[in-house]
Write an enzyme that holds these catalytic residues in place. Sequence first.
Site, PDB file in Angstrom:
ATOM      1  N   SER A 162      42.069 -15.821  19.256  1.00 52.28           N
ATOM      2  CA  SER A 162      40.756 -15.792  19.874  1.00 52.28           C
ATOM      3  C   SER A 162      40.635 -14.558  20.783  1.00 52.28           C
ATOM      4  O   SER A 162      40.781 -13.436  20.297  1.00 52.28           O
ATOM      5  CB  SER A 162      40.504 -17.099  20.629  1.00 52.28           C
ATOM      6  OG  SER A 162      39.149 -17.249  20.944  1.00 52.28           O
ATOM      7  N   GLU A 224      34.807 -20.781  10.515  1.00 48.62           N
ATOM      8  CA  GLU A 224      34.454 -20.059  11.736  1.00 48.62           C
ATOM      9  C   GLU A 224      33.117 -19.340  11.602  1.00 48.62           C
ATOM     10  O   GLU A 224      32.644 -18.727  12.569  1.00 48.62           O
ATOM     11  CB  GLU A 224      35.559 -19.070  12.117  1.00 48.62           C
ATOM     12  CG  GLU A 224      36.869 -19.757  12.486  1.00 48.62           C
ATOM     13  CD  GLU A 224      37.845 -18.866  13.203  1.00 48.62           C
ATOM     14  OE1 GLU A 224      37.442 -18.247  14.201  1.00 48.62           O
ATOM     15  OE2 GLU A 224      39.015 -18.784  12.765  1.00 48.62           O
ATOM     16  N   HIS A 275      37.957 -22.578  14.087  1.00 49.18           N
ATOM     17  CA  HIS A 275      38.560 -21.659  15.046  1.00 49.18           C
ATOM     18  C   HIS A 275      39.856 -22.208  15.641  1.00 49.18           C
ATOM     19  O   HIS A 275      40.836 -21.463  15.808  1.00 49.18           O
ATOM     20  CB  HIS A 275      37.547 -21.364  16.162  1.00 49.18           C
ATOM     21  CG  HIS A 275      37.972 -20.284  17.108  1.00 49.18           C
ATOM     22  ND1 HIS A 275      38.142 -18.974  16.727  1.00 49.18           N
ATOM     23  CD2 HIS A 275      38.255 -20.325  18.440  1.00 49.18           C
ATOM     24  CE1 HIS A 275      38.503 -18.245  17.767  1.00 49.18           C
ATOM     25  NE2 HIS A 275      38.583 -19.041  18.819  1.00 49.18           N
TER      26      HIS A 275
END
Length: 293
Positions: A162, A224, A275
């Site tokens: 991330s 995502e 994610h």
Amino acid sequence: MMLCTGAATFATSAAPVVLPRAEQIELHSTRTGDDFRILVAQPETPPPVGGYPVVYVLDADLVFNSVVETMRIQARRPQATGVLPALIVGITYPEKDNAILRRAVDYTPTPLAAPAPEMSAAMRTAGGGADRFLDFIDHELRPLIAQRYATDASRQVLFGHSLGGLFVLHALFKRPQAFTHYVAASPSWWWNEAVMAEQESAFRKLPDAARSGRALLLTVGEFEQQPSRFSDNMPGGMATLTRRAMVDNVRAVATHLKPLAGLRVEALEIQGENHLSSLPQAINRGLRFALEP
């Protein structure tokens, strides 16, 4: 005192689980003035003649144990799994600090380029400490690790997810010789696309020798950027996923970098995952990518 369940008898007190061959170091950076918590786990086997490969892991408060156990399980049979035993070095923060805000500063080259409605006011103004954080890793943490443990300077890995994945790309673009292997899992390129595009362009113009022997793995989850049964549960829902364009950005970065001489680039789109749920597979594949014999 004992507690009887009918099927078995348990003590009402229990000892905490301890991760074997691991230790915690409280470290103050003289370069940045910040405090860090460093988690270090050694393999179950003695170091080879050249020392252990080293994997530096961001967000260690969340993923350190997963990385350590994934490495240890696979490293028991490297000839079958493609994973060598490695020293795992996790970077996180003391309990007194707000880890969410600290990482938003340390992992990003600039504050947010545009307001993000799903973020708190504090997060919208955080950011811009990536170069200082990289200085800490490169000039303070890595020499300390090399002094305390038997390490292989020719196999140094940086793993982040991330915002951590964004930092991995920033480190590759700004200091490609700092590490040999870079694993950027679900990198948050959207944080400031213009700045990252400028860094990527400058990186592509470097002499081939500056990238020689470097390797990059990019990963991203299928969900995502498209609807899943969990899409509506995240702040902003599908609007956020569409705006951030995680899959498109990973594909674009891979396309731009693959032709470069001296740099090995692989991209993995993890099917059926989002994610967060893609992270275990990113760890597994990242270790195989970076620690192959």
